[in-house]
Design a protein around this motif. Sequence first.
Motif, PDB file in Angstrom:
ATOM      1  N   GLU A 226       0.497  -0.886  -0.471  1.00 38.34           N
ATOM      2  CA  GLU A 226      -0.420   0.015   0.268  1.00 38.34           C
ATOM      3  C   GLU A 226       0.324   1.430  -0.187  1.00 38.34           C
ATOM      4  OE1 GLU A 226      -3.209   0.645   0.696  1.00 38.34           O
ATOM      5  OE2 GLU A 226      -2.393   2.583  -0.319  1.00 38.34           O
ATOM      6  N   ASP A 227       0.668   1.857  -1.087  1.00 39.42           N
ATOM      7  CA  ASP A 227       1.969   3.396  -0.922  1.00 39.42           C
ATOM      8  C   ASP A 227       0.849   4.466  -0.472  1.00 39.42           C
ATOM      9  OD1 ASP A 227      -0.840   2.912  -3.182  1.00 39.42           O
ATOM     10  OD2 ASP A 227       0.427   4.789  -4.114  1.00 39.42           O
TER      11      ASP A 227
ATOM     12  N   ASP B  15      -2.501  -3.635  -3.022  1.00 37.59           N
ATOM     13  CA  ASP B  15      -2.644  -2.578  -3.995  1.00 37.59           C
ATOM     14  C   ASP B  15      -2.717  -2.519  -4.924  1.00 37.59           C
ATOM     15  OD1 ASP B  15      -4.245  -0.015  -4.223  1.00 37.59           O
ATOM     16  OD2 ASP B  15      -1.835   1.012  -3.352  1.00 37.59           O
TER      17      ASP B  15
ATOM     18  N   LYS C 267     -11.599  -0.178  -1.999  1.00 39.41           N
ATOM     19  CA  LYS C 267     -11.255   0.900  -1.165  1.00 39.41           C
ATOM     20  C   LYS C 267     -12.484   2.651  -1.447  1.00 39.41           C
ATOM     21  CE  LYS C 267      -6.595   1.820  -1.210  1.00 39.41           C
ATOM     22  NZ  LYS C 267      -5.329   1.778  -1.779  1.00 39.41           N
TER      23      LYS C 267
ATOM     24  N   GLY D 149      -2.887   0.195  -7.564  1.00 42.53           N
ATOM     25  CA  GLY D 149      -2.195   1.196  -8.067  1.00 42.53           C
ATOM     26  C   GLY D 149      -1.070   2.216  -6.805  1.00 42.53           C
TER      27      GLY D 149
HETATM   28 CA    CA Z   1      -2.403   3.112  -4.705  1.00 48.96          CA
END
Ligand code: CA
Length: 232
Positions: free
Chosen positions: A7-8, A51, A101, A53
């Motif tokens: 997860e960024d 995630d 999300k 992206g």
């Molecule tokens: Ca992301």
Amino acid sequence: MRLLLVEDDVMIGESVLDALRGEGYAVDWVRDGHMADAAWSTEHYDLVLLDLGLPRLDGLQVLKKARARRDRTPVLIATARDAVNDRIRGLDAGADDYVLKPYDLDELQARIRALLRRAAGRAEPVFEHGPVRLNPATHEATFEGQAVQLSQREWAVLEALIARPGVILSRTQLEEKLYSWKDEISSNAVEVYVHSLRKKLGADFIRNIRGMGYVIARDASGPAPTDAGPDA
Ligand code: CA
């Protein structure tokens, strides 16, 4: 159980990390696709929360690389509510399930439990073996029908063993289930947890196979079998 969280977004990642650690999982958290790929291809995880992206390498590519090397780790992808195509592509690339999300943390936990259960070849939500019963959803443990209080790490050791009766897990394999990168591992930690589990569950339930590791006997009936008898 050891999970890889990919997860960024730092704020989201921290809240998910807290929630998962609160459930007793050992969690490694990485924030970009290259780190995810590196961690995933070198460590053993029970599940990856991915995630899609991500900076550097998107989640779909990370997933495809894992499946291309025949890695069968259960994967839960996280996508935005309106990103139906991402979910379809993710599932078709080898993801096992998805979450939306922003995360609903209770739903996330339930989906993780369901995937771990299926990965272990079980349909039943509760572990029941001989005199011991473990409910991962409520964290209730009983021995011969009596409630037993277990620490998170005692629980983690017991769950790893009870998930695969008859399979010997080495100390190193158990340590992997217990610790993320950030934790210090004391050399006799697993022995300490097994010792305290034996005090609570009787000396015979978890067996020490000298030089190899620990196992719960496939036909464990425990010191005081119940009237129901063993499973057929
Ligand atoms: Ca992301």
